[in-house]
Design an enzyme around this catalytic site. Structure first.
Site, PDB file in Angstrom:
ATOM      1  CG  HIS A 375      -1.973  -0.992   1.265  1.00 36.51           C
ATOM      2  ND1 HIS A 375      -2.931  -1.050   0.288  1.00 36.51           N
ATOM      3  CD2 HIS A 375      -2.260  -1.987   2.142  1.00 36.51           C
ATOM      4  CE1 HIS A 375      -3.772  -2.041   0.561  1.00 36.51           C
ATOM      5  NE2 HIS A 375      -3.376  -2.635   1.683  1.00 36.51           N
ATOM      6  CB  CYS A 418      -3.284   3.198  -8.365  1.00 36.71           C
ATOM      7  SG  CYS A 418      -4.245   1.729  -8.677  1.00 36.71           S
TER       8      CYS A 418
END
Length: 542
Positions: A375, A418
């Site tokens: 993350h 992303c």
């Protein structure tokens, strides 16, 4: 034993600041960040291990003591006068000399002027002048052939120090002739028939450099992984590469010029239209290929953060990431890499793993690969403890200053993440629902720039501001496609950028309900990366 006793006496005679100065002066000999040197004993041990210091060759120690103004100590210990052989680069001595003449008030002013150029934590009150100089070197703001930035700062803060730089330039120009290139004078290998042609050539090349810089900045605008909202897990990565600032006065732009095969015909033989366009030719042979001749390609490091149950911030477990790890391990072992996997790393472990890898001797390796699966947050990635690690801190240890054994070798980073929270959509589809989906999106924005240095490649899962997708069983679209295309295209001797272009094409055709994805490579490579064809058959991954 007698020489060790001598080194011990020298260490006891020096204070902490003087030891740091010695470490700074030995930066080029140590091949690492001098901040990692703990003590005089540590410094002398490193120099001895690298054969820079020995009972038979104590001259470096004598030179160091004379440089930091301890000639009496050298004399009392029987080391003699300044040796004739110079081991410390004149440029390093210049920076040390300048630091000695900068007052505390002037240092504060210098830090203020650099406030928008360097990270704030590198400009805190406890950061010394030498540490500021080192950070300026790391970001390519200064070098032995590019001192213009320093001169500009000194002009406002302590103009007298520019006299010292001028003297260094005069001596350096006399001995090497390289300073002329710093000020954008014509390279001796380029034939110019007229002053007008010189101006025209420089203008044309600068436009090409600026265009290349603009493209690189656009392509390198991102990086890592985070948790989104609405029940969807997110990983992301975006990055401002403001530090890749190439201008006409920099040594970087001059390197581009000297590498180009450039010729300018005489003015009388040129038509009016030809006189307006610089003649620049390149071919595939000029581009070159990075050597891949070692028995092993190098280390492939995989950081796979999956279990976030103990995170101090709310982050979902990254289901499916083990498939990515398995694909990467299989393929890079097939390519003759030594694969090292570190699972569920907290912040401290991530930094430690990267630091230890950068401190190894990579002289017998062709390159290094680092894959990060985690993350992220703006400018950083999460450890499984929920603490963030600056992305720059993961990459900087491998630059030329910190890891000289990888100088001029590819440093390849692949990030499944992303670069935003928006979803790319096929034009005929409606917006996503918030219902359960076997495919997760990974999203985030990152503004912190990555290190500016040659020979880096950063393979990113998606373009800026958009998410990437991870199947909870088979892994991410990006890693699946990347591994499959390595297997299919390496035997055809295609270069890595071509392979990543094929990955772009494959991933762009996939859909997750109503969402789409487009990967993006960013790089400062100077040659093609072509992996040798393995002797064993390609693996089958599924």
């Amino acid at each position: 034993m007698d020489f060790q006793m001598l080194l011990l006496k020298v260490g006891k005679a020096l204070n902490t600041e003087e030891v740091k100065a010695l470490a700074f002066l030995c930066t080029d000999l140590l091949g690492r960040n001098p901040a990692n040197v703990d003590s005089a004993a540590d410094l002398f041990s490193r120099l001895t291990n690298r054969a820079h210091l020995s009972p038979e060759e104590p001259h470096l120690l004598t030179e160091l003591l004379h440089t930091i103004h301890h000639p009496r100590l050298a004399r009392d210990l029987g080391l003699g006068e300044q040796p004739c052989t110079v081991r410390i680069p004149p440029y390093r001595k210049l920076l040390y000399s300048l630091s000695e003449d900068i007052t505390a008030d002037e240092l504060r002013d210098i830090k203020f002027l650099l406030n928008k150029e360097l990270p704030r934590r590198k400009l805190e009150d406890n950061v010394t002048t030498l540490e500021v100089f080192l950070e300026m070197e790391h970001t390519d703001m200064i070098s032995s052939t590019h001192l213009n930035t320093l001169e500009t700062i000194f002009e406002s803060v302590c103009p007298m120090l520019n006299n010292t730089i001028a003297q260094f330039k005069a001596q350096h120009e006399h001995s090497t002739g390289i300073i002329a290139q710093e000020t954008c004078q014509p390279n001796p290998t380029i034939s110019l028939s007229h002053q007008g042609s010189q101006t025209l050539l420089e203008t044309g090349l600068n436009e090409m450099i600026e265009e290349s810089h603009s493209s690189a900045t656009t392509s390198m605008n991102s990086v890592l992984d985070c948790s989104g909202s609405g029940g969807h897990e997110s990983e992301a990565l975006a990055s401002d590469v403001c530090s890749l600032n190439i201008n006409s006065n920099s040594s970087a732009s001059l390197q581009v010029r000297s590498d180009l095969n450039t010729s300018v015909p005489s003015q009388e033989n040129m038509t009016s239209s030809e006189q307006q366009i610089p003649q620049v030719t390149t071919n595939d042979e000029d581009l070159g290929t990075y050597p891949m001749t070692a028995a092993k390609r190098g280390v492939c490091l995989i950081v796979n953060n999956k279990d976030f149950t103990k995170s101090r911030v709310h982050l979902k477990n990254r289901t499916g990431t083990d498939s990515d790890e398995r694909y990467l391990r299989i393929v890079f072992e097939w390519l003759s890499f030594d694969v090292e996997v570190h699972k569920d790393c907290n912040k401290e472990k991530m930094l430690d793993v990267v630091r230890k890898l950068s401190e190894r001797d990579h002289s017998q390796a062709d390159c290094v690969v680092c894959c990060v699966l985690s993350h992220g947050l703006e400018g950083s990635v999460f450890g499984v403890d929920g603490d963030v690690v600056n992305l720059r801190d993961l990459m900087e240890p491998f630059n030329g200053c910190n890891c000289p054994s990888l100088t001029e070798k590819p440093k390849l980073f692949f990030i499944q993440a992303c670069q935003g929270t928006s979803e790319q959509r096929a034009i005929y589809l409606e917006a996503d629902s918030s219902g359960p989906n076997p495919v997760c999106s990974d999203a985030l924005k990152i503004k912190e720039s990555i290190p500016a240095d040659a020979d880096f490649l950063l393979g990113m899962a998606t373009v800026p501001e958009f998410v990437s997708y991870r199947d909870k069983i088979s892994g991410t679209w990006y890693i699946q496609s990347f591994c499959q295309n390595l297997i299919q295209m390496v035997p055809r001797k295609l270069d890595l950028i071509s392979i990543l272009t094929k990955v772009n094409a494959d991933v762009s055709r996939k859909t997750a309900g109503k969402g789409k994805q487009m990967p993006q490579p960013a790089f400062s490579l100077r040659k093609r990366v072509v992996f040798p064809v393995p002797k064993i058959p390609p693996p089958i991954i599924s």
